[in-house]
Design a protein around this motif. Structure first.
Motif, PDB file in Angstrom:
ATOM      1  N   ASP A  59       0.766  -1.201   0.012  1.00 29.39           N
ATOM      2  CA  ASP A  59       0.111   0.244  -0.008  1.00 29.39           C
ATOM      3  C   ASP A  59       0.310   1.384  -0.211  1.00 29.39           C
ATOM      4  O   ASP A  59       0.256   2.668  -0.817  1.00 29.39           O
ATOM      5  N   THR A  60       2.212   1.378   0.691  1.00 25.40           N
ATOM      6  CA  THR A  60       2.500   2.026   1.257  1.00 25.40           C
ATOM      7  C   THR A  60       3.648   2.715  -0.771  1.00 25.40           C
ATOM      8  O   THR A  60       3.717   3.793  -1.018  1.00 25.40           O
ATOM      9  N   ILE A  61       4.202   1.378  -0.982  1.00 27.71           N
ATOM     10  CA  ILE A  61       4.673   1.978  -2.032  1.00 27.71           C
ATOM     11  C   ILE A  61       3.546   2.351  -2.933  1.00 27.71           C
ATOM     12  O   ILE A  61       4.026   3.050  -4.626  1.00 27.71           O
ATOM     13  N   VAL A  62       2.806   1.778  -3.747  1.00 24.65           N
ATOM     14  CA  VAL A  62       1.308   2.185  -4.689  1.00 24.65           C
ATOM     15  C   VAL A  62       0.979   4.171  -4.114  1.00 24.65           C
ATOM     16  O   VAL A  62       0.933   4.731  -5.414  1.00 24.65           O
ATOM     17  N   ALA A  63       0.983   4.188  -2.663  1.00 20.27           N
ATOM     18  CA  ALA A  63       0.731   5.124  -2.801  1.00 20.27           C
ATOM     19  C   ALA A  63       1.965   6.513  -3.543  1.00 20.27           C
ATOM     20  O   ALA A  63       1.560   7.544  -3.664  1.00 20.27           O
ATOM     21  N   GLN A  64       3.008   6.155  -2.957  1.00 21.60           N
ATOM     22  CA  GLN A  64       4.166   6.845  -3.521  1.00 21.60           C
ATOM     23  C   GLN A  64       4.151   6.673  -5.143  1.00 21.60           C
ATOM     24  O   GLN A  64       4.457   7.767  -5.448  1.00 21.60           O
ATOM     25  N   LEU A  65       3.699   5.695  -5.627  1.00 17.30           N
ATOM     26  CA  LEU A  65       4.095   5.894  -6.882  1.00 17.30           C
ATOM     27  C   LEU A  65       3.238   6.483  -7.430  1.00 17.30           C
ATOM     28  O   LEU A  65       3.425   7.205  -9.074  1.00 17.30           O
ATOM     29  N   ASN A  69       3.977   8.992 -10.061  1.00 23.16           N
ATOM     30  CA  ASN A  69       3.456   9.871 -11.048  1.00 23.16           C
ATOM     31  C   ASN A  69       2.761  11.132 -11.687  1.00 23.16           C
ATOM     32  O   ASN A  69       2.440  10.605 -13.058  1.00 23.16           O
ATOM     33  N   GLN A  70       2.387  11.719 -10.625  1.00 24.34           N
ATOM     34  CA  GLN A  70       1.615  12.932 -11.238  1.00 24.34           C
ATOM     35  C   GLN A  70       2.297  13.498 -11.575  1.00 24.34           C
ATOM     36  O   GLN A  70       1.702  14.515 -12.909  1.00 24.34           O
ATOM     37  N   THR A  71       3.784  13.452 -11.825  1.00 26.26           N
ATOM     38  CA  THR A  71       4.834  14.404 -13.034  1.00 26.26           C
ATOM     39  C   THR A  71       5.119  13.299 -14.155  1.00 26.26           C
ATOM     40  O   THR A  71       5.609  14.194 -15.130  1.00 26.26           O
ATOM     41  N   LYS A  72       4.951  12.189 -14.088  1.00 21.28           N
ATOM     42  CA  LYS A  72       5.310  11.311 -14.764  1.00 21.28           C
ATOM     43  C   LYS A  72       4.670  10.689 -15.779  1.00 21.28           C
ATOM     44  O   LYS A  72       4.860  10.839 -16.975  1.00 21.28           O
ATOM     45  N   GLY A  73       2.933  10.532 -15.854  1.00 21.31           N
ATOM     46  CA  GLY A  73       2.303   9.818 -16.714  1.00 21.31           C
ATOM     47  C   GLY A  73       2.817   9.028 -16.841  1.00 21.31           C
ATOM     48  O   GLY A  73       2.173   8.520 -18.075  1.00 21.31           O
ATOM     49  N   TYR A  74       2.912   8.463 -16.222  1.00 23.16           N
ATOM     50  CA  TYR A  74       2.786   6.865 -16.970  1.00 23.16           C
ATOM     51  C   TYR A  74       1.801   5.563 -16.430  1.00 23.16           C
ATOM     52  O   TYR A  74       1.011   6.117 -15.886  1.00 23.16           O
ATOM     53  N   GLN A  75       0.725   5.068 -18.020  1.00 25.43           N
ATOM     54  CA  GLN A  75       0.423   4.633 -18.147  1.00 25.43           C
ATOM     55  C   GLN A  75      -0.170   3.192 -17.408  1.00 25.43           C
ATOM     56  O   GLN A  75      -1.355   3.134 -16.796  1.00 25.43           O
ATOM     57  N   ILE A  76       0.680   2.619 -17.463  1.00 28.43           N
ATOM     58  CA  ILE A  76       1.612   1.400 -16.594  1.00 28.43           C
ATOM     59  C   ILE A  76       2.871   1.113 -15.338  1.00 28.43           C
ATOM     60  O   ILE A  76       3.676   1.076 -16.754  1.00 28.43           O
ATOM     61  N   ILE A  77       2.756   0.970 -14.223  1.00 27.11           N
ATOM     62  CA  ILE A  77       4.089   0.259 -14.077  1.00 27.11           C
ATOM     63  C   ILE A  77       4.195  -0.827 -13.541  1.00 27.11           C
ATOM     64  O   ILE A  77       3.412  -1.806 -12.519  1.00 27.11           O
ATOM     65  N   PHE A  78       4.946  -1.549 -14.398  1.00 27.33           N
ATOM     66  CA  PHE A  78       5.061  -3.224 -13.609  1.00 27.33           C
ATOM     67  C   PHE A  78       5.578  -3.399 -12.497  1.00 27.33           C
ATOM     68  O   PHE A  78       6.958  -2.475 -13.033  1.00 27.33           O
TER      69      PHE A  78
END
Length: 111
Positions: A59-65, A69-78
């Motif tokens: 949950d922490t990792i997903v929250a930080q991602l 991602n707000q500034t990166k705009g990736y569609q999917i992060i594997f």
């Protein structure tokens, strides 16, 4: 230690009666069962705590991602770890509802 003491006494015929040796053997067997139950309980508790901590970590990792991602705009992060394949994705790519419709339709027609 108690089991070794019992074995040594038994082999040396140190018990006054066979009944007393049997009682001591039963006591040690019961104690061994209690210890095995205790170990199993602690293993279950440890596994549950590990699952809880792994969930918190994920949950922490997903929250930080999400923030990252707000500034990166990736569609999917594997992910490159076992168990998780995708850590974050654009909800537009979630086909779960559509796929469930197909599954339910095919299940209904197969009856």
């Amino acid at each position: 230690t108690e089991l070794n003491d019992f074995q040594r006494k038994y082999e040396a015929n140190a018990f006054l009666t066979a009944e007393r040796a049997q009682q001591e053997g039963n006591r040690l067997q019961k104690k061994q069962e209690e210890l095995q139950n205790y170990a199993a309980k602690k293993e279950q508790e440890l596994a549950a705590k590990q699952m809880e901590l792994n969930g918190q970590l994920r949950d922490t990792i997903v929250a930080q991602l999400t923030i990252f991602n707000q500034t990166k705009g990736y569609q999917i992060i594997f992910s490159n770890t076992m168990g998780d394949n995708i850590l974050l994705s654009n909800p537009a790519y979630d086909i779960t509802a559509e796929f469930l419709e197909v599954l339910n339709k095919n299940y209904s027609s197969s009856k």
